[in-house]
Design a protein around this motif. Structure first.
Motif, PDB file in Angstrom:
ATOM      1  N   ILE A   1      61.082  26.080  27.921  1.00  0.00           N
ATOM      2  CA  ILE A   1      60.070  25.332  27.181  1.00  0.00           C
ATOM      3  C   ILE A   1      60.738  24.747  25.946  1.00  0.00           C
ATOM      4  CG2 ILE A   1      57.917  25.498  25.871  1.00  0.00           C
ATOM      5  CD1 ILE A   1      57.149  27.849  27.737  1.00  0.00           C
ATOM      6  N   ILE A   2      60.594  23.443  25.776  1.00  0.00           N
ATOM      7  CA  ILE A   2      61.157  22.754  24.611  1.00  0.00           C
ATOM      8  C   ILE A   2      59.986  22.191  23.811  1.00  0.00           C
ATOM      9  CG2 ILE A   2      62.656  20.905  23.792  1.00  0.00           C
ATOM     10  CD1 ILE A   2      64.147  21.110  26.493  1.00  0.00           C
ATOM     11  N   ASN A   3      59.775  22.718  22.618  1.00  0.00           N
ATOM     12  CA  ASN A   3      58.701  22.253  21.748  1.00  0.00           C
ATOM     13  C   ASN A   3      59.211  21.160  20.812  1.00  0.00           C
ATOM     14  OD1 ASN A   3      56.804  24.095  22.763  1.00  0.00           O
ATOM     15  ND2 ASN A   3      57.450  25.686  21.329  1.00  0.00           N
ATOM     16  N   ASN A   4      58.423  20.124  20.660  1.00  0.00           N
ATOM     17  CA  ASN A   4      58.757  19.071  19.712  1.00  0.00           C
ATOM     18  C   ASN A   4      58.232  19.468  18.342  1.00  0.00           C
ATOM     19  OD1 ASN A   4      59.421  16.758  18.369  1.00  0.00           O
ATOM     20  ND2 ASN A   4      58.426  15.353  19.787  1.00  0.00           N
ATOM     21  N   GLY A   5      59.137  19.869  17.475  1.00  0.00           N
ATOM     22  CA  GLY A   5      58.764  20.218  16.110  1.00  0.00           C
ATOM     23  C   GLY A   5      58.793  18.981  15.234  1.00  0.00           C
ATOM     24  N   SER A   6      59.529  19.050  14.149  1.00  0.00           N
ATOM     25  CA  SER A   6      59.661  17.915  13.237  1.00  0.00           C
ATOM     26  C   SER A   6      60.488  18.375  12.048  1.00  0.00           C
ATOM     27  CB  SER A   6      58.287  17.454  12.742  1.00  0.00           C
ATOM     28  OG  SER A   6      58.416  16.491  11.709  1.00  0.00           O
ATOM     29  N   LEU A   7      61.079  17.429  11.343  1.00  0.00           N
ATOM     30  CA  LEU A   7      61.680  17.798  10.060  1.00  0.00           C
ATOM     31  C   LEU A   7      60.616  18.350   9.121  1.00  0.00           C
ATOM     32  CD1 LEU A   7      64.254  14.954   9.298  1.00  0.00           C
ATOM     33  CD2 LEU A   7      64.463  16.947  10.775  1.00  0.00           C
TER      34      LEU A   7
ATOM     35  N   GLY B   1      63.964  13.434  13.391  1.00  0.00           N
ATOM     36  CA  GLY B   1      63.729  12.695  12.165  1.00  0.00           C
ATOM     37  C   GLY B   1      63.882  11.200  12.343  1.00  0.00           C
ATOM     38  N   ASN B   2      62.759  10.483  12.256  1.00  0.00           N
ATOM     39  CA  ASN B   2      62.737   9.018  12.187  1.00  0.00           C
ATOM     40  C   ASN B   2      63.331   8.332  13.419  1.00  0.00           C
ATOM     41  OD1 ASN B   2      61.590   9.457   9.724  1.00  0.00           O
ATOM     42  ND2 ASN B   2      63.070   8.272   8.547  1.00  0.00           N
ATOM     43  N   ALA B   3      62.876   8.736  14.588  1.00  0.00           N
ATOM     44  CA  ALA B   3      63.192   7.980  15.798  1.00  0.00           C
ATOM     45  C   ALA B   3      62.342   6.716  15.806  1.00  0.00           C
ATOM     46  CB  ALA B   3      62.913   8.812  17.042  1.00  0.00           C
ATOM     47  N   GLU B   4      62.930   5.617  16.212  1.00  0.00           N
ATOM     48  CA  GLU B   4      62.258   4.317  16.171  1.00  0.00           C
ATOM     49  C   GLU B   4      61.187   4.252  17.257  1.00  0.00           C
ATOM     50  OE1 GLU B   4      61.269   1.124  14.405  1.00  0.00           O
ATOM     51  OE2 GLU B   4      63.313   1.645  13.840  1.00  0.00           O
TER      52      GLU B   4
END
Length: 233
Positions: free
Chosen positions: A127-133, A176-179
């Motif tokens: 399982i890969i969770n999308n976190g964030s900075l 962080g900051n993907a377009e």
């Protein structure tokens, strides 16, 4: 053939990641609320499985997972930022919506993936969770989003611990900051925002997904090189 379910697959990071996995020959379950973009993404790929569902709808999500079958990887990606503002400016309905999607929806997807991976033969998965900075350093006026992303980190750690007896690994990618369209809107209000191509995030998810069962990327940070993360707190 390896298999993955991706939530929030209709746009942004989820769309780019789904497209990359399809190009790499994976069987990809595509989850998002709207069926049209999922069908468009699936065109030309025999291994694409559009599964329109709202991540906050437990029954709809269970039907989607049950129809997919054997699951090697979940990319638990769906999320929203919500209305920006200081805490006294946030409507409680907006708070509830962000909580329902970013925590509730992620919990539902992780629960279904964990159950499938625990019961399937061979047992296990990732399982890969999308976190964030923002799980570490918040942006201004992001109280709802930041709160949820801190919660995602707790979910990731708990799944990693509880999954060990069943061969279920869990990791978190902090992007962080993907377009994306979301970042395009941010750049309108914050000129000079540094971004990176969204393909860099997608390739990072692929790297995590392709790790052998004996190894796990617990946390990965991938970001625009010059964005103000280090030192922005």
């Amino acid at each position: 053939m390896k298999s993955i379910i991706i939530t929030g697959a209709s746009s942004g990071i989820g769309h780019a990641t789904a497209e990359l996995f399809l190009q790499e020959g994976w069987r990809v379950g595509l989850i998002a609320r709207r069926s049209e973009p999922l069908e468009a993404l699936a065109e030309g790929y025999s291994t694409a499985v559009p599964m329109p569902a709202d991540v906050t709808d437990a029954a709809g999500m269970q039907a989607a997972f049950d129809s997919f079958g054997h699951l090697d990887v979940l990319f638990n990606n769906a999320g929203l930022f919500g209305t920006p503002g200081t805490i006294d400016e946030i409507d409680l309905d907006d708070w509830t919506q962000v909580m329902n999607v970013n925590i509730g929806g992620m919990f539902i997807a992780a629960r279904l993936a964990f159950r499938q991976m625990r019961r399937q033969d061979p047992q296990g998965g990732r399982i890969i969770n999308n976190g964030s900075l923002s799980a570490y350093v918040p942006r201004p006026n992001s109280v709802c989003y930041t709160t949820t992303k801190h919660a995602v980190t707790g979910l990731t750690k708990t799944l990693s611990l509880d999954g060990r007896p069943f061969g279920i690994a869990c990791g978190q990618i902090d992007i962080g900051n993907a377009e994306t369209a979301l970042l395009a809107e941010l750049k309108k209000t914050q000129p000079g925002t540094e971004t990176m191509d969204v393909s860099n995030a997608a390739r990072s998810v692929l790297h995590m997904a392709q790790m052998p069962a004996e190894a796990n990327v617990q946390f990965m940070t991938v970001m625009a090189t010059t964005m103000p993360y280090i030192g922005r707190g």
